[in-house]
Design an enzyme around this catalytic site. Structure first.
Site, PDB file in Angstrom:
ATOM      1  N   ASP A 162      24.397  -0.601   7.545  1.00  0.00           N
ATOM      2  CA  ASP A 162      25.820  -0.938   7.532  1.00  0.00           C
ATOM      3  C   ASP A 162      26.116  -2.059   8.513  1.00  0.00           C
ATOM      4  O   ASP A 162      25.977  -1.879   9.731  1.00  0.00           O
ATOM      5  CB  ASP A 162      26.624   0.317   7.882  1.00  0.00           C
ATOM      6  CG  ASP A 162      28.127   0.129   7.731  1.00  0.00           C
ATOM      7  OD1 ASP A 162      28.547  -0.959   7.299  1.00  0.00           O
ATOM      8  OD2 ASP A 162      28.864   1.070   8.046  1.00  0.00           O
ATOM      9  N   ASP A 364      31.051  -7.396   4.442  1.00  0.00           N
ATOM     10  CA  ASP A 364      30.733  -6.018   4.815  1.00  0.00           C
ATOM     11  C   ASP A 364      29.793  -5.409   3.772  1.00  0.00           C
ATOM     12  O   ASP A 364      30.093  -5.420   2.582  1.00  0.00           O
ATOM     13  CB  ASP A 364      32.030  -5.202   4.907  1.00  0.00           C
ATOM     14  CG  ASP A 364      31.797  -3.756   5.330  1.00  0.00           C
ATOM     15  OD1 ASP A 364      30.883  -3.523   6.149  1.00  0.00           O
ATOM     16  OD2 ASP A 364      32.513  -2.872   4.846  1.00  0.00           O
TER      17      ASP A 364
END
Length: 486
Positions: A162, A364
């Site tokens: 992430d 992201d």
């Protein structure tokens, strides 16, 4: 009949030669208009997509590119057949559930930025198993996982990677309060000869505040971390150091991570999370002495294929084009980007650059659907609908409002979409980066609008599919190359 009447009657008579000339001119005009319209249609740049390819297979089909095994990890979708986590099919969420969770992640990102990290929450000073207060961090979702080794002897763990999170953590025995079900055996620090806790009086412990949004606590003399995500998932435990084996040759001693003793959430049976953000406690920063904060990844085109996560300069193609990373003033953890324009069908949309700059944007890996300022999304969806008007529309799917029923088609022509970033960098999206399909009867434009133009924009992971996305943290650059893992 009078002379005036005869003159009027004769004036209405058109000679055959004149009539013929008019017909010729009329036909030429019609022919020109038809040709112009045909030419206008011909200039629309499209992808021809086989409808059957929009849905993932139940069989794993690894990408053909050979991995540089020295510094690369295989990336798989956590719910796809290439993942060992896929064995628990009963817990695979529906598309609507995944999109709702994606919306929760986006709201959490907005909340984190709005608070500007001005507040932190204290972890209970005596109990490593207490929940941190709900101050909101990025949802620990993310669709893509990698496998790394931890401890001595090494234990393999499957972690969600992430770019929107900083701290790396995994569940640890004895699970003093709670552990959710995971596929791998839970890490046992007592069985590793290289594990040690961080002292709660150390400056290293204090650095947790910026990485987690919470003030660290103390259990006896051990530093206690706590992180809670926007969907109420959380992990609390001991902040420790351990040997991390990214690959058989790339091994790092004294890697700082969270050893979770109280963990709850919908992490898809993954053992924890690998933080690739910009904070000093992220994996990127902790390995900077070797990789210079340089890494890249390619997300597979479907959940039934594979991609990669690579560290260092090796394997970066010459075709990569770089744009400058921007700094999101509210948080140094995110990777900021400057969106300049969007094109549909080969033509730029008439969107003022100020629309994109008013809220800023980030890239992201954990957000599924790209979020755009409503002004930009309205222009995008309107033009897309115009160019897709030959196909019947379907009901919206959660946050996706531009959907089509393609059950009667074997192939479709979908307008190409490109993003333009600072420095004149054009990034053409792959066909799988344009559409999100829950079924052949519900295939949607894979974008959503924010509530306001001042909300943060997010370049999500659906749009990143098959691109090699290159992060040069030290150089402050972000690069893109097409065909990264086809």
């Amino acid at each position: 009949m009078g002379a005036r009447a005869r003159a009027s009657a004769s004036a209405t008579i058109v000679s055959p030669a004149l009539l013929s000339a008019c017909l010729i001119v009329f036909c030429l005009v019609c022919s020109f208009n038809e040709g112009y319209a045909s030419g206008e249609r011909a200039t629309v740049e499209t992808h021809t997509i086989q409808v059957s390819s929009l849905l993932p297979s139940s069989i794993c089909s690894p990408a053909t590119q050979a991995l540089d095994k020295k510094s690369s990890l295989r990336v798989v979708h956590k719910h796809g057949p290439c993942s060992q986590l896929h064995q628990d099919k009963a817990n695979i969420p529906t598309h609507a559930e995944m999109l709702l969770k994606d919306e929760a992640r986006v709201k959490s990102i907005r909340s984190k930025l709005a608070k500007n990290l001005g507040r932190s929450t204290n972890i209970d000073q005596s109990d490593a198993t207490n929940l941190p207060a709900k101050d909101g961090r990025v949802v620990g979702a993310g669709n893509y996982v990698v496998t790394v080794g931890l401890g001595t002897p090494k234990k393999d763990l499957t972690l969600i990677f992430d770019t929107g999170s900083d701290i790396t953590w995994t569940q640890c025995q004895p699970c003093a309060r709670s552990c959710y079900k995971q596929q791998d055996q839970i890490f046992a620090p007592s069985l590793s000869s290289t594990y040690s806790n961080i002292s709660c009086t150390s400056t290293t412990c204090s650095s947790l505040t910026s990485a987690t949004g919470n003030t660290p606590g103390c259990s006896s003399t051990a530093c206690v971390y706590g992180i809670q995500y926007g969907d109420s998932s959380f992990s609390v435990g001991f902040f420790a150091k351990e040997k991390l084996s990214l690959t058989p040759t790339d091994v790092f001693d004294d890697f700082l991570f969270g050893c979770g003793q109280n963990n709850q959430g919908l992490f898809g049976r993954a053992a924890g999370l690998l933080g690739l953000g910009r904070d000093k406690l992220s994996l990127t920063s902790q390995t900077a002495f070797k990789y210079k904060k340089f890494f890249s990844y390619c997300l597979p085109s479907t959940s039934s294929s594979t991609g990669f996560l690579s560290f260092g300069y090796s394997g970066v193609p010459k075709s990569v084009r770089f744009t400058t990373l921007s700094t999101i003033s509210q948080s140094s953890s995110f990777y900021g980007i400057n969106i300049i324009a969007i094109s549909v069908g080969g033509k730029r949309l008439p969107i003022s650059a100020s629309v994109f700059t008013s809220g800023g944007a980030i890239i992201d890996s954990g957000t599924v659907i790209t979020r755009l300022p409503p002004t930009a999304y309205s222009a995008l969806s309107s033009q897309f609908r115009k160019l897709m008007r030959q196909y019947p529309m379907a009901q919206p799917l959660s946050i996706l409002d531009t959907c089509y029923d393609l059950t009667k088609y074997s192939s479709v022509d979908v307008p190409k979409i490109s993003f333009f970033f600072g420095g004149g960098v054009e990034v053409p999206l792959a066909p799988k980066g344009i559409l999100y399909a829950s079924s052949v009867s519900q295939v949607c434009l894979a974008f959503a609008g924010n509530g306001d133009d001042t909300d943060i924009g997010i370049f999500g992971n659906t749009q990143q599919k098959t691109l090699q996305v290159v992060y040069d943290g030290a150089g402050g650059k972000l690069g893109f190359a097409t065909g990264g893992c086809t």
